[in-house]
Design a protein around this motif. Structure first.
Motif, PDB file in Angstrom:
ATOM      1  N   PRO A  41      -6.795  -9.741   0.581  1.00 43.54           N
ATOM      2  CA  PRO A  41      -5.941 -10.517   0.023  1.00 43.54           C
ATOM      3  C   PRO A  41      -4.805  -9.774  -1.292  1.00 43.54           C
ATOM      4  N   ASN A  42      -4.076 -10.615  -1.644  1.00 53.01           N
ATOM      5  CA  ASN A  42      -4.026 -10.537  -3.309  1.00 53.01           C
ATOM      6  C   ASN A  42      -4.331 -11.023  -3.947  1.00 53.01           C
ATOM      7  N   ARG A  43      -4.569 -10.965  -4.695  1.00 52.68           N
ATOM      8  CA  ARG A  43      -5.213 -11.387  -6.267  1.00 52.68           C
ATOM      9  C   ARG A  43      -5.995 -12.496  -5.776  1.00 52.68           C
ATOM     10  N   SER A  55       8.712  -4.795   0.290  1.00 51.83           N
ATOM     11  CA  SER A  55       7.609  -5.207   0.815  1.00 51.83           C
ATOM     12  C   SER A  55       6.699  -4.677   0.180  1.00 51.83           C
ATOM     13  N   PHE A  56       4.954  -5.367   0.097  1.00 49.68           N
ATOM     14  CA  PHE A  56       4.121  -4.927  -0.539  1.00 49.68           C
ATOM     15  C   PHE A  56       3.222  -3.210   0.466  1.00 49.68           C
ATOM     16  N   PHE A  57       3.641  -2.201  -0.373  1.00 54.69           N
ATOM     17  CA  PHE A  57       2.954  -1.091  -0.323  1.00 54.69           C
ATOM     18  C   PHE A  57       2.308  -0.381  -1.321  1.00 54.69           C
ATOM     19  N   GLN A  58       1.588   0.260  -1.092  1.00 58.26           N
ATOM     20  CA  GLN A  58      -0.225   0.616  -2.225  1.00 58.26           C
ATOM     21  C   GLN A  58       0.573   1.308  -3.323  1.00 58.26           C
ATOM     22  N   THR A  59       0.309   0.907  -4.655  1.00 58.83           N
ATOM     23  CA  THR A  59       1.548   0.987  -5.787  1.00 58.83           C
ATOM     24  C   THR A  59       0.629   2.557  -6.224  1.00 58.83           C
ATOM     25  N   GLN A  75       4.196 -12.599  11.534  1.00 62.60           N
ATOM     26  CA  GLN A  75       4.280 -13.114  10.657  1.00 62.60           C
ATOM     27  C   GLN A  75       3.784 -14.645  10.119  1.00 62.60           C
ATOM     28  N   GLY A  76       3.031 -15.105   9.168  1.00 64.70           N
ATOM     29  CA  GLY A  76       2.368 -16.584   9.369  1.00 64.70           C
ATOM     30  C   GLY A  76       1.766 -16.732   7.751  1.00 64.70           C
ATOM     31  N   ASP A  77       1.751 -17.714   6.983  1.00 61.81           N
ATOM     32  CA  ASP A  77       0.811 -17.783   5.758  1.00 61.81           C
ATOM     33  C   ASP A  77      -0.971 -18.257   6.198  1.00 61.81           C
ATOM     34  N   LEU A  78      -1.166 -17.447   5.649  1.00 60.12           N
ATOM     35  CA  LEU A  78      -2.553 -17.283   5.972  1.00 60.12           C
ATOM     36  C   LEU A  78      -3.350 -18.407   4.523  1.00 60.12           C
ATOM     37  N   ASN A  79      -2.965 -18.380   4.404  1.00 59.73           N
ATOM     38  CA  ASN A  79      -3.291 -19.998   3.981  1.00 59.73           C
ATOM     39  C   ASN A  79      -2.940 -21.278   4.243  1.00 59.73           C
ATOM     40  N   LYS A  80      -2.384 -21.565   5.317  1.00 61.25           N
ATOM     41  CA  LYS A  80      -1.769 -22.251   5.809  1.00 61.25           C
ATOM     42  C   LYS A  80      -1.974 -22.114   7.615  1.00 61.25           C
ATOM     43  N   LEU A 134      -9.233   4.813  -0.843  1.00 60.60           N
ATOM     44  CA  LEU A 134      -9.407   3.831  -0.492  1.00 60.60           C
ATOM     45  C   LEU A 134      -9.028   3.501   1.072  1.00 60.60           C
ATOM     46  N   TYR A 135      -8.114   3.800   1.555  1.00 61.59           N
ATOM     47  CA  TYR A 135      -8.486   3.961   3.365  1.00 61.59           C
ATOM     48  C   TYR A 135      -9.381   4.080   3.939  1.00 61.59           C
ATOM     49  N   LYS A 136     -10.264   5.813   3.264  1.00 65.57           N
ATOM     50  CA  LYS A 136     -11.126   5.901   3.633  1.00 65.57           C
ATOM     51  C   LYS A 136     -12.210   5.473   4.101  1.00 65.57           C
ATOM     52  N   GLU A 172       2.853  -9.159  -7.085  1.00 67.52           N
ATOM     53  CA  GLU A 172       3.950  -8.454  -6.652  1.00 67.52           C
ATOM     54  C   GLU A 172       4.022  -9.510  -5.363  1.00 67.52           C
ATOM     55  N   GLU A 173       3.592 -10.508  -4.978  1.00 70.41           N
ATOM     56  CA  GLU A 173       3.677 -11.364  -3.410  1.00 70.41           C
ATOM     57  C   GLU A 173       3.110 -12.355  -3.765  1.00 70.41           C
ATOM     58  N   PRO A 174       3.777 -13.437  -2.693  1.00 72.87           N
ATOM     59  CA  PRO A 174       3.544 -15.038  -2.621  1.00 72.87           C
ATOM     60  C   PRO A 174       2.080 -15.098  -2.554  1.00 72.87           C
ATOM     61  N   GLY A 179       1.205  -3.087   7.309  1.00 72.82           N
ATOM     62  CA  GLY A 179       0.261  -2.463   8.539  1.00 72.82           C
ATOM     63  C   GLY A 179      -0.588  -1.190   8.179  1.00 72.82           C
ATOM     64  N   THR A 180      -0.234  -0.828   6.758  1.00 72.62           N
ATOM     65  CA  THR A 180      -0.668   0.921   6.948  1.00 72.62           C
ATOM     66  C   THR A 180      -2.391   0.449   6.929  1.00 72.62           C
ATOM     67  N   ILE A 181      -3.056  -0.536   7.105  1.00 69.76           N
ATOM     68  CA  ILE A 181      -4.474   0.201   7.236  1.00 69.76           C
ATOM     69  C   ILE A 181      -4.506  -0.060   8.895  1.00 69.76           C
ATOM     70  N   PHE A 183      -3.484 -10.142   6.454  1.00 65.26           N
ATOM     71  CA  PHE A 183      -2.457  -9.557   4.896  1.00 65.26           C
ATOM     72  C   PHE A 183      -2.261  -8.118   5.076  1.00 65.26           C
ATOM     73  N   CYS A 184      -1.793  -7.704   6.206  1.00 62.60           N
ATOM     74  CA  CYS A 184      -1.671  -6.200   6.549  1.00 62.60           C
ATOM     75  C   CYS A 184      -0.647  -5.913   5.521  1.00 62.60           C
ATOM     76  N   GLY A 185       0.647  -6.531   4.955  1.00 61.24           N
ATOM     77  CA  GLY A 185       1.572  -5.871   4.530  1.00 61.24           C
ATOM     78  C   GLY A 185       2.282  -4.819   5.233  1.00 61.24           C
TER      79      GLY A 185
HETATM   80  C1  LIG Z   1      -2.432  -6.787  -1.223  1.00 60.52           C
HETATM   81  S1  LIG Z   1      -0.930  -6.445  -0.571  1.00 60.52           S
HETATM   82  C2  LIG Z   1      -2.361  -5.436   1.021  1.00 60.52           C
HETATM   83  C3  LIG Z   1      -1.182  -5.480   1.625  1.00 60.52           C
HETATM   84  C4  LIG Z   1      -1.707  -3.645   2.763  1.00 60.52           C
HETATM   85  N1  LIG Z   1      -3.329  -4.005   3.490  1.00 60.52           N
HETATM   86  C5  LIG Z   1      -1.621  -2.505   2.352  1.00 60.52           C
HETATM   87  O1  LIG Z   1      -3.128  -1.770   1.778  1.00 60.52           O
HETATM   88  O2  LIG Z   1      -0.752  -2.106   2.008  1.00 60.52           O
HETATM   89  C6  LIG Z   1      -1.748  -8.100  -0.173  1.00 60.52           C
HETATM   90  C7  LIG Z   1      -0.452  -8.592   1.099  1.00 60.52           C
HETATM   91  O3  LIG Z   1      -1.107 -10.026   0.851  1.00 60.52           O
HETATM   92  C8  LIG Z   1       0.098 -11.064   2.089  1.00 60.52           C
HETATM   93  N2  LIG Z   1       0.268 -11.978   1.322  1.00 60.52           N
HETATM   94  C9  LIG Z   1       0.223 -13.020   0.419  1.00 60.52           C
HETATM   95  N3  LIG Z   1      -0.210 -13.863   0.671  1.00 60.52           N
HETATM   96  C10 LIG Z   1      -0.294 -14.392   1.884  1.00 60.52           C
HETATM   97  C11 LIG Z   1      -0.271 -15.119   2.957  1.00 60.52           C
HETATM   98  N4  LIG Z   1      -0.535 -16.486   1.941  1.00 60.52           N
HETATM   99  N5  LIG Z   1      -0.799 -15.437   3.648  1.00 60.52           N
HETATM  100  C12 LIG Z   1      -0.200 -13.816   4.331  1.00 60.52           C
HETATM  101  N6  LIG Z   1      -0.419 -12.809   3.579  1.00 60.52           N
HETATM  102  C13 LIG Z   1      -0.243 -12.912   2.704  1.00 60.52           C
HETATM  103  C14 LIG Z   1       1.068 -10.189   1.005  1.00 60.52           C
HETATM  104  O4  LIG Z   1       2.507  -9.869   1.398  1.00 60.52           O
HETATM  105  C15 LIG Z   1       0.954  -8.185   0.915  1.00 60.52           C
HETATM  106  O5  LIG Z   1       1.832  -7.841   1.638  1.00 60.52           O
END
Ligand SMILES: C[S@@+](CC[C@H](N)C(=O)[O-])C[C@H]1O[C@@H](n2cnc3c(N)ncnc32)[C@H](O)[C@@H]1O
Length: 570
Positions: free
Chosen positions: A493-495, A389-393, A469-474, A401-403, A48-50, A427-429, A423-425
């Motif tokens: 992180p995502n997958r 926006s990502f939100f837990q599906t 906001q920022g890319d955690l891969n960079k 999970l959060y507990k 779902e996410e980049p 901000g839920t956690i 990877f806070c999406g």
């Molecule tokens: C599994 S979700 C978790 C979101 C949040 N912790 C939650 O429980 O709703 C992963 C999040 O990582 C973000 N994400 C993906 N790649 C990322 C990157 N390279 N840098 C920062 N965030 C990234 C996605 O947009 C997504 O919101």
């Protein structure tokens, strides 16, 4: 059947429990296993996410589960065996592996065969469709004897659509298979071995999901110019394939859409919306055309339905998002008028996606009706969620999970600690922990999610959370200079998991505790290995101890597995 079925290759049917008992218990030493195994792809069918993570896996769960028994009898070398493409084999599925594929072995040779939708214990005939270096993929031709835990799938599309792979497996057997998959990955990919008695309690039992249907709060359906039909229907011409389609992708096909009128994973109000769209969108008078991802023509790309709840009344709320290839609101008006009468529909959005790919995130977004967000309640906090926006599906299971995350974080509760929420999406956690800590810093790549997180902080009266906001891969060397050293790092992180640079940063940071939430146990096991054991090749020195890993079933009937892991600084 054109090909022969060689009986000598029939693997004896063993009860799953007996087979599994040949695996050693999980312990903390590094395993020396270095068998060349199928490599996990980090591209998932419903990612779902980049993410631009370039980490790769050297091993996966796919075959790890079956390698262990070999160690018991090292003197017995497997006979060389390489089936040809098109050959049929009689097989027994031994376990469920990566992406929910059935893992099967050819008797006496130990040759590994993967089969989609084969269930553990099922005896079947499979035809070899693809050969890899050390395993083959087969498609199931015929079931000879089903797995004892086989049940009738309630959904009429379950055996064809790419969503539910194991709806016809008893739920208890599904969770057992997931738990075993995590265990195998921790041993073989995470390289945690069985000789440390300390580790007896590390592997926690899976938390099942008590709602096994209608649990998904977001479903994305695709439009297509033709229907994907199963072979039998094509052959008996009972259905016409040359009809526009709206539904889910056939497994493994980006361009083939199985038409569905309802989905058992989404809520009933969401199904009513789907039915209303299905009812009218093909009407030629509306002039709507599905996007053809081969010719790159057409208008309608995706229909996303998101469910939430009103914060006051707790009644269901729906957001409908049309993803189109251009901005033509007049074309969508009849659909909008039809959907706006549903009391649950509070938001109708239009994302414009001009790219040739299949993604559903738009470059521009327009509100066609109502608000631009819907709300959901998690751990008694309200969250506004926008279309992208990502939100837990699975919001219900997210509570659990959060507990677990909070329990692992082990907060003192005196407001002295700093939490880094990676990877806070939205901000839920971090927000659910904020009231007990000094400050939360959240990082996320999607700007809309950061905007939602900031808005959510305000909405809930949280003033000690900063979202960046920022890319955690960079991340650069200077990452972390602008916030206080955290006591607890949450990483979700995502997958594809965490990028090596982020792991390097965490190993340098040395926060006392890391809570790693993962939706992919394969990349999770890889990252746990690096954080705990390091890597000579990557010049990483591990400095964490794995204290617990708890699988949680967030997605019944699908291969997906969530895990919450606790790591403590050595
Ligand atoms: C599994 S979700 C978790 C979101 C949040 N912790 C939650 O429980 O709703 C992963 C999040 O990582 C973000 N994400 C993906 N790649 C990322 C990157 N390279 N840098 C920062 N965030 C990234 C996605 O947009 C997504 O919101």
């Amino acid at each position: 059947m054109a090909s022969i079925i060689p009986n000598f290759r029939l693997r004896r049917l063993q009860p799953l429990t007996k087979f599994r008992s040949t695996l050693p218990p999980l312990h903390l030493h590094r395993s020396s296993s270095s068998i060349a195994l199928p490599v996990a792809s980090s591209s998932y069918e419903d990612s779902e996410e980049p993410q631009s993570n370039t980490n790769t896996l050297s091993t996966t769960t796919s075959t790890t589960a079956i390698e262990e028994p070999h160690r018991k009898n090292k003197s017995k070398k497997p006979k060389p065996f390489f089936p040809k493409r098109g050959e049929t084999l009689e097989l027994v599925c031994e376990s469920l592996a990566f992406k929910g594929k059935g893992l099967c072995k050819v008797e006496e040779t130990g040759y590994v065969v993967m089969c989609d939708r084969a269930l553990p214990g099922e005896r079947f005939v499979g035809r070899v469709t693809r050969k890899k270096n050390n395993y083959s993929e087969v498609t199931k031709v015929k079931t000879l004897s089903p797995h004892r835990d086989m049940v009738e799938a309630p959904c009429e599309y379950a055996l064809q659509c790419g969503g539910c792979r194991t709806q016809n497996l008893l739920y208890e057997a599904q969770v057992k298979a997931k738990e075993e998959q995590v265990r195998d990955l921790v041993i073989h990919v995470g390289k945690f071995s069985y000789k440390d008695p300390e580790f007896e309690n590390v592997m926690k039992p899976i938390v099942p999901c008590d709602t096994q249907f209608h649990y998904r709060n977001k479903m994305e359906f695709s439009f297509g110019p033709k229907r994907w039909l199963p072979k039998e229907q094509l052959a008996d011409k009972s259905e016409d394939a040359n009809v526009f389609s709206l539904g889910l992708h056939a497994p493994g096909f980006f361009d083939k859409v199985l038409n569905v009128d309802k989905c058992f994973l989404q809520s009933e109000p969401a199904n009513k919306v789907l039915a209303a769209v299905q009812d009218c969108w093909r009407n030629p008078e509306l002039g709507l055309s599905p996007y053809d991802c081969r010719s790159h023509t057409g208008f309608l790309k995706h229909l996303t339905i998101r469910s939430g709840r009103d914060v006051e009344t707790r009644e269901p709320q729906l957001m409908v998002n049309f993803v189109t290839s251009s901005y033509k609101p007049e074309l969508l008006k009849p659909l909008v008028d039809k959907l706006a009468v549903f009391p649950e529909v509070v938001s109708i959005m239009n994302n414009i996606n001009t790219a040739v790919g299949n993604t559903s995130v738009g470059e521009q977004e327009y509100t066609l009706y109502g608000k631009a967000t819907i709300t959901e309640i998690l751990r008694e906090l309200a969250f506004e969620i926008s279309a992208n926006s990502f939100f837990q599906t699975n919001a219900h299971q997210a509570e659990i999970l959060y507990k677990l995350v909070e329990d692992c974080a082990g907060l003192k509760g005196d407001g002295s600690e700093i939490v880094l929420d990676l990877f806070c999406g939205t901000g839920t956690i971090g927000l659910t922990l904020a009231k007990k800590v000094k400050h939360v810093y959240g990082y996320e790549v999607v700007p809309e999610a950061i905007a939602d997180a900031r808005r959510n902080a305000k909405l809930n009266g949280v003033h000690n959370a900063t979202f960046i906001q920022g890319d955690l891969n960079k991340i650069s060397e200077s990452f972390g200079n602008d916030f206080q050293k955290p006591d607890i790092v949450i990483s979700d992180p995502n997958r594809p998991g965490m990028h090596t640079n982020l792991i390097k940063y965490l190993l340098k940071l040395k926060a006392p505790r890391i809570v790693y939430v993962s939706c992919n146990p394969a990349t999770c096991a890889r990252d746990l290995d690096l954080l705990c054991h390091g890597s000579v090749e990557q010049k990483l020195q591990g400095c964490y101890r794995l204290k617990s890993i708890q699988p949680v079933d967030m997605f019944p009937h699908t291969p997906h597995i969530e895990c919450v892991c606790l790591l403590e600084l050595c």
